[in-house]
Motif scaffolding. Structure first.
Motif, PDB file in Angstrom:
ATOM      1  N   LEU A  26       3.027  -0.097   9.548  1.00  0.00           N
ATOM      2  CA  LEU A  26       3.000   1.073   8.706  1.00  0.00           C
ATOM      3  C   LEU A  26       2.460   0.715   7.325  1.00  0.00           C
ATOM      4  CD1 LEU A  26       6.472   2.644   9.567  1.00  0.00           C
ATOM      5  CD2 LEU A  26       4.236   3.354  10.414  1.00  0.00           C
ATOM      6  N   LYS A  27       1.731   1.627   6.758  1.00  0.00           N
ATOM      7  CA  LYS A  27       1.176   1.448   5.417  1.00  0.00           C
ATOM      8  C   LYS A  27       1.627   2.608   4.534  1.00  0.00           C
ATOM      9  CE  LYS A  27      -1.733  -2.059   6.258  1.00  0.00           C
ATOM     10  NZ  LYS A  27      -1.737  -3.311   5.555  1.00  0.00           N
ATOM     11  N   GLY A  28       1.910   2.311   3.304  1.00  0.00           N
ATOM     12  CA  GLY A  28       2.283   3.349   2.365  1.00  0.00           C
ATOM     13  C   GLY A  28       1.077   4.160   1.924  1.00  0.00           C
ATOM     14  N   VAL A  29       1.339   5.278   1.297  1.00  0.00           N
ATOM     15  CA  VAL A  29       0.301   6.156   0.751  1.00  0.00           C
ATOM     16  C   VAL A  29       0.525   6.255  -0.747  1.00  0.00           C
ATOM     17  CG1 VAL A  29      -0.663   8.487   0.755  1.00  0.00           C
ATOM     18  CG2 VAL A  29       0.179   7.479   2.891  1.00  0.00           C
ATOM     19  N   ALA A  30      -0.494   5.995  -1.530  1.00  0.00           N
ATOM     20  CA  ALA A  30      -0.383   6.078  -2.988  1.00  0.00           C
ATOM     21  C   ALA A  30      -0.599   7.520  -3.436  1.00  0.00           C
ATOM     22  CB  ALA A  30      -1.416   5.169  -3.641  1.00  0.00           C
ATOM     23  N   GLY A  58      -2.982  -3.246  -0.643  1.00  0.00           N
ATOM     24  CA  GLY A  58      -3.235  -3.124   0.793  1.00  0.00           C
ATOM     25  C   GLY A  58      -3.028  -1.727   1.345  1.00  0.00           C
ATOM     26  N   LEU A  59      -2.878  -0.722   0.469  1.00  0.00           N
ATOM     27  CA  LEU A  59      -2.708   0.645   0.948  1.00  0.00           C
ATOM     28  C   LEU A  59      -4.041   1.163   1.492  1.00  0.00           C
ATOM     29  CD1 LEU A  59      -0.412   2.088  -1.863  1.00  0.00           C
ATOM     30  CD2 LEU A  59       0.219   0.900   0.242  1.00  0.00           C
ATOM     31  N   ARG A  60      -3.977   2.019   2.511  1.00  0.00           N
ATOM     32  CA  ARG A  60      -5.187   2.493   3.182  1.00  0.00           C
ATOM     33  C   ARG A  60      -5.420   3.991   2.986  1.00  0.00           C
ATOM     34  NH1 ARG A  60      -7.952  -0.539   2.629  1.00  0.00           N
ATOM     35  NH2 ARG A  60      -9.415   0.399   4.091  1.00  0.00           N
ATOM     36  N   SER A  61      -4.516   4.634   2.241  1.00  0.00           N
ATOM     37  CA  SER A  61      -4.634   6.072   2.046  1.00  0.00           C
ATOM     38  C   SER A  61      -4.073   6.446   0.684  1.00  0.00           C
ATOM     39  CB  SER A  61      -3.855   6.801   3.154  1.00  0.00           C
ATOM     40  OG  SER A  61      -4.008   8.197   3.026  1.00  0.00           O
ATOM     41  N   VAL A  62      -4.619   7.521   0.136  1.00  0.00           N
ATOM     42  CA  VAL A  62      -4.114   8.061  -1.122  1.00  0.00           C
ATOM     43  C   VAL A  62      -3.866   9.555  -0.940  1.00  0.00           C
ATOM     44  CG1 VAL A  62      -5.258   6.326  -2.555  1.00  0.00           C
ATOM     45  CG2 VAL A  62      -6.437   8.484  -2.054  1.00  0.00           C
ATOM     46  N   ASN A  63      -2.907  10.069  -1.679  1.00  0.00           N
ATOM     47  CA  ASN A  63      -2.642  11.508  -1.681  1.00  0.00           C
ATOM     48  C   ASN A  63      -2.976  12.054  -3.062  1.00  0.00           C
ATOM     49  OD1 ASN A  63      -1.097  13.702   0.059  1.00  0.00           O
ATOM     50  ND2 ASN A  63      -0.556  14.007  -2.082  1.00  0.00           N
TER      51      ASN A  63
END
Length: 199
Positions: free
Chosen positions: A1-5, A26-31
């Motif tokens: 699992l990866k977090g979302v910034a 190392g996050l793969r997504s942003v909101n």
């Protein structure tokens, strides 16, 4: 699992700095908010919605350095609702608002598509999170008809028809959406993901 910034969208320089920190982690997504924020916007509602009446739009050149860096780093962009806020404290408005928090996400998507954002950044991926997905195939068909009739007089120069961008650049997620699942083979309705509030 990866977090979302969660990134604010008040100032592109500020957002770029926070994006670079997220990439290093190392996050793969942003909101981001559904609309650009006013310079002094703070708080949870601003983080989800932004400023719906802003004169700024994500397809404006001001945001191009951000989209370039996002694409260069293969980062997915998400919007967690935000097209319309829910008046949680109002029994009179809660249920109609609850519907609108889903389908109102069509507006930021349409603004991005018609603004030519995905022609300039074809690798850009937007995820519309927890918005339901049944409206996406309808939206693609409606946009096809509108674009076909009106693109010349409004001066729209998109390289492709709207459903192309829906299928290449837009994803949606749902908790329960039987209609969306049934429409998953239609243009605009193909990129759907199940989501859950529970691990």
């Amino acid at each position: 699992l990866k977090g979302v910034a969660y990134l604010p969208m008040r100032d592109v320089g500020e957002t770029l700095g926070l994006l670079r920190e997220a990439v290093k982690l190392g996050l793969r997504s942003v909101n981001i908010p559904a609309y650009p924020q006013a310079k002094d916007d703070v708080g949870q509602a601003a983080a989800l919605t932004g400023d719906q009446n802003s004169t700024r739009a994500y397809w404006h050149a001001e945001f191009d350095p951000l989209w370039k860096e996002i694409v260069d780093n293969d980062i997915a962009v998400t919007f967690h609702l935000g097209g319309r806020t829910n008046r949680f404290g109002s029994a009179e408005h809660f249920l109609p608002d609850h519907v609108m928090t889903k389908v109102a996400m069509a507006e930021p998507v349409a603004i991005g598509i018609y603004g030519g954002l995905f022609d300039r950044f074809p690798g850009l991926r937007w995820g519309i999170i927890e918005s339901g997905v049944g409206w996406m195939a309808w939206m693609a068909e409606y946009m096809e008809n509108s674009w076909g009739k009106h693109r010349h007089w409004v001066g729209n120069t998109n390289k492709h028809n709207p459903s192309y961008y829906m299928d290449q650049n837009i994803w949606g997620s749902f908790l329960r959406d039987r209609i969306g699942i049934e429409l998953r083979h239609k243009p605009g309705g193909r990129n759907i993901m199940w989501s859950s509030d529970f691990p």
